[in-house]
Motif scaffolding. Structure first.
Motif, mmCIF file in Angstrom:
data_model
loop_
_atom_site.group_PDB
_atom_site.id
_atom_site.type_symbol
_atom_site.label_atom_id
_atom_site.label_comp_id
_atom_site.label_asym_id
_atom_site.label_seq_id
_atom_site.Cartn_x
_atom_site.Cartn_y
_atom_site.Cartn_z
ATOM 1 N N VAL A 1 0.843 -1.194 0.000
ATOM 2 C CA VAL A 1 0.000 0.000 0.000
ATOM 3 C C VAL A 1 0.883 1.249 0.000
ATOM 4 C CG1 VAL A 1 -1.660 1.362 1.327
ATOM 5 C CG2 VAL A 1 -1.952 -1.124 1.113
ATOM 6 N N VAL A 2 0.696 2.077 -1.021
ATOM 7 C CA VAL A 2 1.408 3.349 -1.122
ATOM 8 C C VAL A 2 0.376 4.476 -1.034
ATOM 9 C CG1 VAL A 2 2.873 4.801 -2.581
ATOM 10 C CG2 VAL A 2 3.267 2.338 -2.496
ATOM 11 N N LEU A 3 0.544 5.314 -0.013
ATOM 12 C CA LEU A 3 -0.377 6.433 0.179
ATOM 13 C C LEU A 3 0.110 7.622 -0.648
ATOM 14 C CD1 LEU A 3 -0.600 6.224 4.077
ATOM 15 C CD2 LEU A 3 -2.338 5.449 2.441
ATOM 16 N N VAL A 4 -0.794 8.185 -1.436
ATOM 17 C CA VAL A 4 -0.439 9.353 -2.252
ATOM 18 C C VAL A 4 -1.476 10.445 -2.055
ATOM 19 C CG1 VAL A 4 0.846 8.091 -4.044
ATOM 20 C CG2 VAL A 4 -1.627 8.365 -4.277
ATOM 21 N N GLU A 5 -1.041 11.681 -2.254
ATOM 22 C CA GLU A 5 -1.983 12.794 -2.170
ATOM 23 C C GLU A 5 -2.993 12.695 -3.320
ATOM 24 O OE1 GLU A 5 0.640 16.560 -0.884
ATOM 25 O OE2 GLU A 5 1.695 15.030 -2.013
ATOM 26 N N SER A 6 -4.129 13.295 -3.099
ATOM 27 C CA SER A 6 -5.183 13.305 -4.114
ATOM 28 C C SER A 6 -5.498 14.756 -4.469
ATOM 29 C CB SER A 6 -6.425 12.620 -3.537
ATOM 30 O OG SER A 6 -7.511 12.763 -4.407
ATOM 31 N N PRO A 7 -4.921 15.280 -5.541
ATOM 32 C CA PRO A 7 -4.081 14.667 -6.569
ATOM 33 C C PRO A 7 -2.602 14.654 -6.163
ATOM 34 C CG PRO A 7 -4.454 16.962 -7.126
ATOM 35 C CD PRO A 7 -5.218 16.708 -5.850
ATOM 36 N N THR A 8 -1.782 13.951 -6.977
ATOM 37 C CA THR A 8 -0.346 13.844 -6.690
ATOM 38 C C THR A 8 0.476 14.060 -7.962
ATOM 39 O OG1 THR A 8 1.342 12.458 -5.638
ATOM 40 C CG2 THR A 8 -0.207 11.339 -7.087
ATOM 41 N N TYR A 9 1.798 14.065 -7.807
ATOM 42 C CA TYR A 9 2.698 14.251 -8.952
ATOM 43 C C TYR A 9 2.625 13.031 -9.874
ATOM 44 C CZ TYR A 9 7.183 14.486 -11.459
ATOM 45 O OH TYR A 9 8.155 14.474 -12.429
#
Ligand code: PMP
Length: 411
Positions: free
Chosen positions: A128-136
């Motif tokens: 599981v990789v948490l990313v911002e919403s949206p992300t780069y």
């Protein structure tokens, strides 16, 4: 019998080539942005699409001088293979900025390489990789071949919503968190100090590694500088760089020049050691000459350059914001960046910015539709605007055309 008497029995079609590729290569996709950039590169289109630094600000004279100095100082060694870790004076200087030894600094061929190699050494299939919403988008592209399971962290004007993150961490066994806390690409948002502290504390408590991607941090044109997640974690660890769960990545691309492909990662030794092994297999080392030239520019040119770039981008951002006020219809919301190169526009639900792009290009202006920046899809009504590589005249003309495009779409 000649060679031409033995014709090939292969059918040279797409299915054939696809069957020759690895499963990893089969899931790679072209960056949506690169594809869009192709449409927008006609000379008369004003492009707010590409995230390009302003080329007229590159320090050409200082670069020429640095090249000569390096040739005289190092001679053939500047053109020879060198260590995977990177040029020691450069790593020492980077280390000094955070009070860490050079062993904890790894030079990368652009921070994009850092992201790829970090994906390689940290992500197993299904992690599981948490990313911002949206992300780069470039990070999604780097990580994707290692088959992560993306989970999006909700964000608002102050960046990642840390309460929502805590709720997520209670139920989700996350391995890695990827974030751009300063002037994020694509939104231009900055994570607040309180949230930075909470994020470090939470990820430490739940055993989550953090990749802090910070190519824009030095380009703050309003407000006061905030400590990086890395600095906060290092302080919590009593200054021991081998007891931090944050991996910090930054770059000379936005402060000096992206074509040099010079960047770095700071991390605990067990991570650095793996990165060295991964980098040996990738490119042996970052170009020796480029690293030596940058090392000559650190004390004088770099700080001067940062001031020049900050001032220019601050003015351009101001101007773009003013034009938004004048030309954008009610119902178009936007972020107000404190630094960096981007701002983010949200149109009312139901407007599709991908479909609208061709209308904008007809009016000779381009942007990047927002949906590719969402790991799990969505954001069809959003878009990214870059102000770094546009003249005042282009910003005025382009923003008026964009305003007309949006007004028509909302009308
Ligand atoms: N991370 C972020 C957030 C970026 O915006 C970029 C550049 N677009 C990169 C990494 C890659 O930068 P570079 O490889 O030039 O250091």
């Amino acid at each position: 019998m000649t060679i031409t008497d033995m014709p090939s029995t292969t059918t040279w079609n797409a299915a054939y080539w696809n069957s020759r590729l690895s499963s990893r290569a089969q899931i790679m996709t072209a960056s949506a942005i690169r594809e869009i950039l192709k449409i927008t590169q006609e000379p008369d289109v004003i492009s707010f699409a590409g995230g390009l630094p302003a080329p007229e600000l590159f320090p050409l004279d200082a670069m020429k001088q640095a090249f000569t100095t390096v040739m005289e100082k190092y001679g053939p060694a500047a053109l020879q293979y060198s260590t995977t870790e990177g040029h020691l004076p450069l790593r020492e200087w980077i280390g000094r900025q955070s009070n860490i030894p050079p062993q904890n600094v790894q030079i990368m061929t652009g921070s994009q390489q850092g992201l790829d190699l970090l994906g390689k050494v940290l992500i197993s299939e299904g992690d599981v990789v948490l990313v911002e919403s949206p992300t780069y988008l470039g990070a999604l592209q780097s990580f994707q071949p290692y088959l992560p399971h993306y989970v999006e962290m909700p964000t608002d004007e102050q960046g990642i919503d840390v309460d929502a993150l805590e709720t997520l961490l209670k139920t989700t066994p996350a391995k890695l968190l990827y974030a751009v806390p300063n002037f994020q690409n694509p939104t231009g948002r900055t994570l607040s100090l309180e949230r930075r502290k909470r994020l470090v504390e939470l990820t430490d408590r739940y055993g989550v590694m953090v990749i802090e991607d910070d190519p824009y941090g030095k380009l703050r044109f309003t407000g006061s500088e905030l400590p990086s997640l890395y600095q906060i974690a290092l302080e919590r660890a009593g200054g021991d760089p081998d007891q931090v769960n944050v991996i910090y990545s930054s770059s000379f691309s936005k402060t000096l020049a992206p074509g040099l492909r010079d960047a770095w990662v700071q991390a605990a030794m067990p991570i650095i050691q793996k990165l060295i092994q991964a980098k040996q297999g990738a490119d042996l080392h970052t170009p020796t000459l480029n690293q030596m030239m940058i090392a000559e520019l650190l004390d004088d040119t770099l700080p001067r350059q940062i001031e020049i770039v900050k001032k220019a981008y601050g003015e351009r951002a101001q101007q773009m914001l003013a034009q938004i006020g004048q030309h954008f219809p009610e119902g178009a919301q936007h972020t107000v960046p404190q630094g960096g190169m981007f701002l983010w526009v949200t149109l009312p639900e139901g407007v599709n910015t991908t479909a609208l792009l061709s209308k904008a290009v007809e009016r000779k202006v381009a942007y990047v539709p927002g949906s590719p920046f969402y790991a799990l899809g969505g954001g069809e009504n959003t878009l990214r605007l870059s102000y770094s590589n546009a003249t005042p005249e282009q910003i005025e003309r382009g923003m008026r055309a964009l305003g007309e495009t949006f007004t028509e779409a909302l009308g």
